[in-house]
Design an enzyme around this catalytic site. Sequence first.
Site, PDB file in Angstrom:
ATOM      1  N   ASP A   4       1.354 -10.353   0.743  1.00 39.33           N
ATOM      2  CA  ASP A   4       1.249  -9.307   1.079  1.00 39.33           C
ATOM      3  C   ASP A   4       2.307  -8.197   2.769  1.00 39.33           C
ATOM      4  O   ASP A   4       2.626  -9.462   2.951  1.00 39.33           O
ATOM      5  CB  ASP A   4      -0.189  -8.462   1.736  1.00 39.33           C
ATOM      6  CG  ASP A   4      -0.524  -7.368   1.773  1.00 39.33           C
ATOM      7  OD1 ASP A   4       0.199  -6.304   1.559  1.00 39.33           O
ATOM      8  OD2 ASP A   4      -1.647  -7.033   2.928  1.00 39.33           O
TER       9      ASP A   4
ATOM     10  N   ASP B  61       6.343   1.070   6.729  1.00 40.76           N
ATOM     11  CA  ASP B  61       5.106   0.537   6.466  1.00 40.76           C
ATOM     12  C   ASP B  61       4.493   1.671   5.042  1.00 40.76           C
ATOM     13  O   ASP B  61       3.717   2.571   5.633  1.00 40.76           O
ATOM     14  CB  ASP B  61       4.033   0.457   7.764  1.00 40.76           C
ATOM     15  CG  ASP B  61       2.188  -0.001   8.155  1.00 40.76           C
ATOM     16  OD1 ASP B  61       2.103  -0.299   6.447  1.00 40.76           O
ATOM     17  OD2 ASP B  61       2.603   0.333   8.613  1.00 40.76           O
TER      18      ASP B  61
ATOM     19  N   HIS C 239       0.458  -1.265  -0.072  1.00 40.40           N
ATOM     20  CA  HIS C 239      -0.127   0.018   0.017  1.00 40.40           C
ATOM     21  C   HIS C 239       0.745   1.561  -0.068  1.00 40.40           C
ATOM     22  O   HIS C 239       2.024   1.712   0.429  1.00 40.40           O
ATOM     23  CB  HIS C 239      -0.921  -0.088   1.216  1.00 40.40           C
ATOM     24  CG  HIS C 239      -0.610   0.119   2.703  1.00 40.40           C
ATOM     25  ND1 HIS C 239      -0.014   0.780   3.133  1.00 40.40           N
ATOM     26  CD2 HIS C 239      -0.278  -0.855   3.963  1.00 40.40           C
ATOM     27  CE1 HIS C 239       0.519   0.884   4.277  1.00 40.40           C
ATOM     28  NE2 HIS C 239       0.125  -0.775   4.642  1.00 40.40           N
TER      29      HIS C 239
ATOM     30  N   GLU D 283      -5.182   1.431   2.656  1.00 40.18           N
ATOM     31  CA  GLU D 283      -4.676   0.077   3.645  1.00 40.18           C
ATOM     32  C   GLU D 283      -5.280   0.902   4.640  1.00 40.18           C
ATOM     33  O   GLU D 283      -5.795   0.044   5.889  1.00 40.18           O
ATOM     34  CB  GLU D 283      -3.868  -0.185   3.110  1.00 40.18           C
ATOM     35  CG  GLU D 283      -3.861  -1.392   4.421  1.00 40.18           C
ATOM     36  CD  GLU D 283      -3.080  -1.511   5.566  1.00 40.18           C
ATOM     37  OE1 GLU D 283      -3.251  -2.469   6.752  1.00 40.18           O
ATOM     38  OE2 GLU D 283      -2.745  -0.772   5.969  1.00 40.18           O
ATOM     39  N   GLU D 284      -5.037   1.931   5.661  1.00 39.77           N
ATOM     40  CA  GLU D 284      -4.460   2.187   7.003  1.00 39.77           C
ATOM     41  C   GLU D 284      -5.989   1.984   7.651  1.00 39.77           C
ATOM     42  O   GLU D 284      -6.045   2.596   8.358  1.00 39.77           O
ATOM     43  CB  GLU D 284      -3.443   3.351   6.834  1.00 39.77           C
ATOM     44  CG  GLU D 284      -2.184   3.355   6.670  1.00 39.77           C
ATOM     45  CD  GLU D 284      -1.807   2.335   7.986  1.00 39.77           C
ATOM     46  OE1 GLU D 284      -2.100   1.515   8.115  1.00 39.77           O
ATOM     47  OE2 GLU D 284      -0.413   1.643   7.747  1.00 39.77           O
TER      48      GLU D 284
ATOM     49  N   HIS E  22       3.919   2.822  12.855  1.00 43.33           N
ATOM     50  CA  HIS E  22       2.878   3.633  13.481  1.00 43.33           C
ATOM     51  C   HIS E  22       3.295   4.664  14.155  1.00 43.33           C
ATOM     52  O   HIS E  22       2.632   5.232  14.942  1.00 43.33           O
ATOM     53  CB  HIS E  22       1.465   2.905  13.629  1.00 43.33           C
ATOM     54  CG  HIS E  22       0.471   2.233  12.491  1.00 43.33           C
ATOM     55  ND1 HIS E  22      -0.088   2.010  12.680  1.00 43.33           N
ATOM     56  CD2 HIS E  22       1.199   1.691  11.165  1.00 43.33           C
ATOM     57  CE1 HIS E  22      -0.806   1.392  11.050  1.00 43.33           C
ATOM     58  NE2 HIS E  22      -0.018   1.412  10.543  1.00 43.33           N
TER      59      HIS E  22
ATOM     60  N   ASP F 155      -0.580   3.933   1.124  1.00 40.91           N
ATOM     61  CA  ASP F 155      -0.582   5.673   1.809  1.00 40.91           C
ATOM     62  C   ASP F 155      -0.145   5.444   3.492  1.00 40.91           C
ATOM     63  O   ASP F 155       0.693   4.055   3.944  1.00 40.91           O
ATOM     64  CB  ASP F 155      -2.222   5.271   2.634  1.00 40.91           C
ATOM     65  CG  ASP F 155      -2.555   3.908   2.477  1.00 40.91           C
ATOM     66  OD1 ASP F 155      -2.282   3.009   2.451  1.00 40.91           O
ATOM     67  OD2 ASP F 155      -3.588   3.797   3.666  1.00 40.91           O
TER      68      ASP F 155
END
Length: 495
Positions: free
Chosen positions: A211, A149, A114, A183-184, A467, A116
């Site tokens: 993934d 990420d 992803h 995705e987030e 994150h 984002d």
Amino acid sequence: MCVLTGLGAPAVAQDADLPSLQMEGVEQITIEVDLDGAVDRLSRAVQFPTVSNQDRNDFDTKAFDDYHAFLAEAYPKVHASLKREVLGDPRPYSLLYTWEGKNPDLPPALFYAHQDVVPVPEDSLDQWDQEPFSGTVADGYIWGRGVLDDKNQIHGILEAAEMKLEEGWQPERTLYFVFGQDEEVGGPEGARYVADVLEQRGIERFAFVMDESAPLIPGVFPGIPDNTALIGIAQKGYISLELAMHGVGGHSSQPPEESNIGILAKAITKLEAAQFPYRIHEAVRHQYRYMGPELEEARQPMFAAVAFGKEGEMTDLEKEFIAEMATNQVTRAMLHTTIAVTMFNAGIKDNVLPPAATAVVNFRPMPGDTPDVIIEHVRKAIDDDRITITDISASTPATAVADPDGPGYKALEKTIRQIWGNDLIVAPFFVIGGSDSKHFQARAFAPDVYTITGIQLESMKEFAGFHGVNERIKVDEYGKTIGFFYQIMSNLDDL
Ligand SMILES: [Zn+2]
């Protein structure tokens, strides 16, 4: 191998030896990559603030457009040779690349990642050693939001593809690359839409879907200090419910016996006391078939009981396992549908009784705990008709379980050992968080979705950047990420 001593379940004990399932005889290889160039491209990628905010109106279209233009410029061969589509609904910012295989009769494979990233909270900025969107390369690391990420995976895939094209290589089976946009926040606009499109195009079954999830880290699984590569084979579901108490407000000088806030707080307390029962998911059984033999001898009987336990039965050793796993919040989440109260809102002034109070509860369901089952559970637990319950999420069910013994898993394990060597445990696992590849795995055409983040981290401390603050990866390890994707593309030819 273990000798079972008759502790607990004799029925299990008879056939429950735990032979090691670790793949043997794989030789480590080195893939030469243009590391300086690749690091520069990943550093530049991090500088596009492709943030997914909870408020979906707050969406930076320019960041995504510029990032797409950058990808086209940075990977010219990919963009000259592969078909590229920009998809998504209502906002089209997801990328679908199609690399035609030599043999159209072979089922295709799909790499998902992803674009984002999660926001960087203003009040955490001073804890970053480098600016989060600067893409700084310093002290042997590439720094920045998204570098772990999940832009590392996008760029690992694209670097590998560019190298392969340079060599004139073409895959046997068609390869798809899908780079989602949201995705987030669960992937409702991106992954879900792309999965719809591919389904409509009549793809019957993917041979392999990959993934992100856990990187390779010593101690990544609680209680196991060894370096471990966990391959996700199933993901929990996702649903958020809003609980609302609408009553009358009023002046705080003459309060009723029960306030709206008090009523809702009592309901939340009752719900937290009504936890879903523990059970052992099939993916957890697979995990202990692979991981159990590599752990302490003395605990093998318990791991064997878990690995070969039967649905609907619960032996003493399985109960022992559950009691142990329930002491840690990470492992406890593998055992049941979790209940997390994440928002609570009411009131605007100290002397005004608010007319309403609302709370949001996020659940991560086990298979079978459908939205209906969960709503019924909540209704019974709170036992108060004054409170309304509304599903406010794009809820997704728990996924199917990918085959841990199939050729896709084996290709992954082989590639992991080719790149990172044999001094590690490789095991399937049940993903308690999850990503939007569940939009693929929830469908009949993609039961075998495997999730792993192809990078080695030094310690769990580094994982906190995921994150969090100081997200970073080691430059040298990024080189191996590219080698990993390069090699798995070749290995998929032999599935
Ligand atoms: Zn991610």
